[in-house]
Design a protein around this motif. Sequence first.
Motif, short mmCIF file in Angstrom:
data_model
loop_
_atom_site.label_atom_id
_atom_site.label_comp_id
_atom_site.label_asym_id
_atom_site.label_seq_id
_atom_site.Cartn_x
_atom_site.Cartn_y
_atom_site.Cartn_z
N ALA A 66 0.82 -1.21 0.00
CA ALA A 66 0.00 0.00 0.00
C ALA A 66 0.86 1.26 0.00
N TYR A 67 2.05 1.19 0.60
CA TYR A 67 2.91 2.36 0.74
C TYR A 67 3.78 2.62 -0.48
N TYR A 68 4.43 1.59 -1.00
CA TYR A 68 5.46 1.82 -2.01
C TYR A 68 5.01 2.50 -3.30
N PRO A 69 3.79 2.31 -3.80
CA PRO A 69 3.41 3.08 -5.00
C PRO A 69 3.48 4.59 -4.76
N PHE A 70 3.04 5.05 -3.58
CA PHE A 70 3.15 6.48 -3.27
C PHE A 70 4.60 6.92 -3.26
N SER A 159 -1.66 4.97 0.98
CA SER A 159 -0.44 4.68 1.75
C SER A 159 -0.57 4.97 3.24
N LEU A 160 -1.62 5.70 3.62
CA LEU A 160 -1.78 6.09 5.02
C LEU A 160 -2.12 4.92 5.94
N VAL A 161 -2.23 3.71 5.40
CA VAL A 161 -2.35 2.53 6.28
C VAL A 161 -1.06 2.35 7.07
N LEU A 162 0.03 2.92 6.56
CA LEU A 162 1.31 2.87 7.26
C LEU A 162 1.35 4.03 8.25
N GLU A 163 1.62 3.71 9.50
CA GLU A 163 1.80 4.73 10.53
C GLU A 163 3.08 4.45 11.27
#
Length: 169
Positions: A66-70, A159-163
């Motif tokens: 979820a993060y890396y594409p951003f 990407s905000l699933v990453l905190e």
Amino acid sequence: MPADPRTETYIDASLFMGMHAAEPDVRQACAAFFTRHLHDRVWMTYEEVGRCDDVVWGLPRETQDAYYPFMDVLHSTMPIKRTPYTEDVWKAAADLPETAGLSLREKLLLASAITAGARLVTVNPRLLRLAGNGLAVGAPDRAAAGSFPQPLAGLYRTSLVLEVDHARV
């Protein structure tokens, strides 16, 4: 951070990963920095880039996906210049005054900015306590800013699933 005559800006992993900080005010300030400076050249040491990867690679695969594409699109859109440590940086790090409590990585980052005649924008509390000691270190402006353009805005929302705890980056 008040206007600084220096034209170059160094950023660190705490600022970059701060866009995903668990603390909403830090997340907003960091995201605002990147939306305002999306087309400005900034500098980041290879070590700081690697620190971001180290944080993300320690998370579950679904979070990484979820993060890396951003991150990929941001690094392709924004002119982030990656730079190694030089001999001058190592020498400057050894000559830094009153940096007790900083890690070697933090000293080298600070020395990189100093050697380049640049300012360092960070949310790292250990580095921020040096602000005002004749060193061009400061936090991002906490004023609200616009959002990322599409498709970056949608990738950022996903990407905000990453905190992260920005103070530990």
